[in-house]
Write an enzyme that holds these catalytic residues in place. Structure first.
Site, mmCIF file in Angstrom:
data_model
loop_
_atom_site.group_PDB
_atom_site.id
_atom_site.type_symbol
_atom_site.label_atom_id
_atom_site.label_comp_id
_atom_site.label_asym_id
_atom_site.label_seq_id
_atom_site.Cartn_x
_atom_site.Cartn_y
_atom_site.Cartn_z
ATOM 1 N N SER A 45 38.170 -0.276 4.445
ATOM 2 C CA SER A 45 39.280 0.636 4.159
ATOM 3 C C SER A 45 39.343 1.846 5.090
ATOM 4 O O SER A 45 40.372 2.512 5.158
ATOM 5 C CB SER A 45 39.210 1.123 2.708
ATOM 6 N N LYS A 93 37.127 8.235 1.640
ATOM 7 C CA LYS A 93 38.492 8.284 2.196
ATOM 8 C C LYS A 93 38.654 9.594 2.982
ATOM 9 O O LYS A 93 37.783 10.461 2.977
ATOM 10 C CB LYS A 93 39.543 8.255 1.079
#
Length: 205
Positions: A45, A93
């Site tokens: 990701s 993230k």
């Protein structure tokens, strides 16, 4: 025959050794709990900024003195509304917007804007667009809007806008990932992209 002084030194060493080992373990636990923690990258990701199997160091102290800033890569406990489950690993993230920011996807050029300023994201995964899913969010105070750098392979703030606009609480941030330390061929710092320096303060701030 071993001299008496030598025997005493040897006994002293074996008496002190368990104490030294215990102190070393305590120091290691304290460092991991309060200062720095290693984090393993389990998914794609954040490619190509972070690759699967990369190991990073996470500074757990920095946000005790200030809040996360735009552009920083953070490790956090995913909200239960993200259906992560109680045993799910922490997420990693990039912070794209902070409390008070208005983030929109996308402008006519296809870029995300933060407080009206288009964001040039040269760290995105090859051929990815900033987001295939449109959104418009004003980030609540004390929360963060986070996105993966591999947008087409990241379950992030864009997909949970039914709860607090997809944002995460600042209090759930474990720390800032600041360096890749393994494998050796990938060693390097995780600096904030310069594009984030050009974002203006929220209009209400």
């Amino acid at each position: 025959m071993m001299p008496e002084t030598s025997r005493r030194k040897q006994r002293s060493f074996w008496v002190e050794l368990p104490i030294l080992l215990l102190v070393a373990v305590i120091v290691a636990v304290l460092v991991r709990t309060f200062l720095v923690q290693t984090f393993y990258i389990p998914s794609g990701s954040m490619e190509n900024t972070l690759l699967i199997n990369d190991r990073v160091l996470v500074n757990k102290m920095v946000y005790r003195f200030r809040e996360p800033r735009r552009g920083e890569v953070v490790v956090f406990v995913p909200p239960k509304q993200w259906d992560a489950g109680p045993s799910k690993d922490d997420y990693i993230k990039r912070v794209v917007a902070v409390g008070g920011d208005k983030i929109i996807c996308c402008d006519p050029s296809g870029k995300i804007t933060v407080n009206g300023r288009p964001l040039t994201e040269d760290y995105l995964f090859e051929d990815d667009v900033p987001s295939a899913q449109p959104f418009e969010v004003t980030v609540p105070t004390g929360r963060l809007f986070v996105l993966g750098d591999h947008r087409s392979s990241s379950a992030d703030s864009r997909f949970h806008t039914d709860y607090q606009f997809g944002t995460i609480p600042v209090d759930d941030v474990v720390g800032r990932a600041f360096v890749i330390f393994w494998p050796l061929s990938r060693v390097g710092t995780l600096s904030v992209p310069k594009a984030y320096e050009e974002i203006p303060a929220p209009s209400g701030g």
